[in-house]
Design a protein around this motif. Structure first.
Motif, PDB file in Angstrom:
ATOM      1  N   GLY A   1      17.350  27.760  20.809  1.00  0.00           N
ATOM      2  CA  GLY A   1      16.498  27.110  21.795  1.00  0.00           C
ATOM      3  C   GLY A   1      15.842  28.102  22.731  1.00  0.00           C
ATOM      4  N   THR A   2      15.201  27.560  23.753  1.00  0.00           N
ATOM      5  CA  THR A   2      14.480  28.360  24.735  1.00  0.00           C
ATOM      6  C   THR A   2      15.411  28.707  25.891  1.00  0.00           C
ATOM      7  N   PHE A   3      15.550  29.997  26.166  1.00  0.00           N
ATOM      8  CA  PHE A   3      16.426  30.486  27.234  1.00  0.00           C
ATOM      9  C   PHE A   3      15.877  30.079  28.594  1.00  0.00           C
ATOM     10  N   ARG A   4      16.751  29.555  29.454  1.00  0.00           N
ATOM     11  CA  ARG A   4      16.383  29.164  30.815  1.00  0.00           C
ATOM     12  C   ARG A   4      17.392  29.717  31.814  1.00  0.00           C
ATOM     13  N   SER A   5      16.884  30.176  32.944  1.00  0.00           N
ATOM     14  CA  SER A   5      17.786  30.645  33.998  1.00  0.00           C
ATOM     15  C   SER A   5      18.091  29.533  34.993  1.00  0.00           C
ATOM     16  N   ALA A   6      17.230  28.518  35.061  1.00  0.00           N
ATOM     17  CA  ALA A   6      17.457  27.390  35.974  1.00  0.00           C
ATOM     18  C   ALA A   6      18.525  26.458  35.397  1.00  0.00           C
TER      19      ALA A   6
ATOM     20  N   GLY B   1      33.133  28.954  27.215  1.00  0.00           N
ATOM     21  CA  GLY B   1      33.619  28.576  25.898  1.00  0.00           C
ATOM     22  C   GLY B   1      33.379  27.133  25.501  1.00  0.00           C
ATOM     23  N   LYS B   2      32.754  26.353  26.355  1.00  0.00           N
ATOM     24  CA  LYS B   2      32.472  24.932  26.088  1.00  0.00           C
ATOM     25  C   LYS B   2      30.972  24.713  25.989  1.00  0.00           C
ATOM     26  N   ALA B   3      30.603  23.577  25.355  1.00  0.00           N
ATOM     27  CA  ALA B   3      29.171  23.256  25.195  1.00  0.00           C
ATOM     28  C   ALA B   3      28.905  21.849  25.686  1.00  0.00           C
ATOM     29  N   TYR B   4      27.763  21.685  26.360  1.00  0.00           N
ATOM     30  CA  TYR B   4      27.343  20.395  26.906  1.00  0.00           C
ATOM     31  C   TYR B   4      25.866  20.189  26.569  1.00  0.00           C
ATOM     32  N   ALA B   5      25.552  18.976  26.117  1.00  0.00           N
ATOM     33  CA  ALA B   5      24.164  18.660  25.742  1.00  0.00           C
ATOM     34  C   ALA B   5      23.657  17.515  26.591  1.00  0.00           C
ATOM     35  N   SER B   6      22.329  17.386  26.646  1.00  0.00           N
ATOM     36  CA  SER B   6      21.732  16.233  27.316  1.00  0.00           C
ATOM     37  C   SER B   6      22.059  15.004  26.483  1.00  0.00           C
ATOM     38  N   ALA B   7      22.366  13.909  27.157  1.00  0.00           N
ATOM     39  CA  ALA B   7      22.727  12.667  26.462  1.00  0.00           C
ATOM     40  C   ALA B   7      21.531  12.139  25.677  1.00  0.00           C
TER      41      ALA B   7
ATOM     42  N   ALA C   1      18.383  19.620  26.283  1.00  0.00           N
ATOM     43  CA  ALA C   1      18.964  20.700  27.091  1.00  0.00           C
ATOM     44  C   ALA C   1      20.415  20.910  26.680  1.00  0.00           C
ATOM     45  N   VAL C   2      20.852  22.168  26.753  1.00  0.00           N
ATOM     46  CA  VAL C   2      22.230  22.524  26.432  1.00  0.00           C
ATOM     47  C   VAL C   2      22.703  23.568  27.429  1.00  0.00           C
ATOM     48  N   VAL C   3      23.949  23.413  27.877  1.00  0.00           N
ATOM     49  CA  VAL C   3      24.595  24.424  28.704  1.00  0.00           C
ATOM     50  C   VAL C   3      25.857  24.857  27.962  1.00  0.00           C
ATOM     51  N   LEU C   4      25.972  26.140  27.741  1.00  0.00           N
ATOM     52  CA  LEU C   4      27.157  26.736  27.128  1.00  0.00           C
ATOM     53  C   LEU C   4      27.847  27.507  28.237  1.00  0.00           C
ATOM     54  N   SER C   5      29.071  27.108  28.564  1.00  0.00           N
ATOM     55  CA  SER C   5      29.739  27.729  29.704  1.00  0.00           C
ATOM     56  C   SER C   5      31.242  27.787  29.492  1.00  0.00           C
TER      57      SER C   5
ATOM     58  N   GLN D   1      21.951  28.741  29.307  1.00  0.00           N
ATOM     59  CA  GLN D   1      21.250  27.472  29.450  1.00  0.00           C
ATOM     60  C   GLN D   1      20.015  27.487  28.572  1.00  0.00           C
ATOM     61  N   LEU D   2      19.858  26.427  27.760  1.00  0.00           N
ATOM     62  CA  LEU D   2      18.771  26.350  26.800  1.00  0.00           C
ATOM     63  C   LEU D   2      18.059  25.005  26.889  1.00  0.00           C
ATOM     64  N   THR D   3      16.799  24.988  26.477  1.00  0.00           N
ATOM     65  CA  THR D   3      16.060  23.730  26.317  1.00  0.00           C
ATOM     66  C   THR D   3      15.477  23.709  24.907  1.00  0.00           C
ATOM     67  N   GLY D   4      15.142  22.494  24.442  1.00  0.00           N
ATOM     68  CA  GLY D   4      14.562  22.346  23.113  1.00  0.00           C
ATOM     69  C   GLY D   4      15.462  22.899  22.029  1.00  0.00           C
TER      70      GLY D   4
END
Length: 126
Positions: A74-79, A118-124, A112-116, A44-47
């Protein structure tokens, strides 16, 4: 083949470079200070800025062999990043940039981006 590397340092709030691992299916490699520090199923990343090196992409096109040349930085996030729900992708044969799956529109950055798995999801983007 070596076993995937578990996260052994605290990266919270640190700038990292992440790419899909070519050897371990469904895992992402996390680079910090130029070194791979972990292979994770979810990152999970931000920025985030998406970076594609054109020379690496051209190598894929001419050799027809995968290589690491596309990153999310980006910036690593655990939340959890609940706003990162828009599917995104990258295909060197399609374009030289990341794109939204829904409309194929280029995407160069995201809050924000979540990589999970093998897939990637970004903030709209609004």
């Amino acid at each position: 083949m070596k076993a995937p590397r578990a996260l052994s340092i605290d990266l919270e709030g640190q700038q990292v470079k992440v790419y899909r691992n070519l050897k371990y299916k469904g895992l992402f490699s996390v680079q910090f200070a130029g070194l791979v520090v972990a292979h994770l199923a979810t990152v999970q990343l931000t920025g985030v800025v998406f970076k594609v090196t054109e020379t690496g992409r051209q190598r894929v096109l001419t050799q027809r062999q995968r290589n690491v040349h596309a990153y999310a930085i980006g910036t690593f996030r655990s939340a959890p990043q609940p706003t990162a729900t828009e599917p995104i992708s990258y295909n060197p044969y399609h374009a030289g940039h990341f794109f939204r799956v829904q409309d194929q529109a280029p995407i160069h950055s995201a809050q924000a981006v979540v990589l999970s798995q093998g897939k990637a999801y970004a903030s709209a983007q609004r």
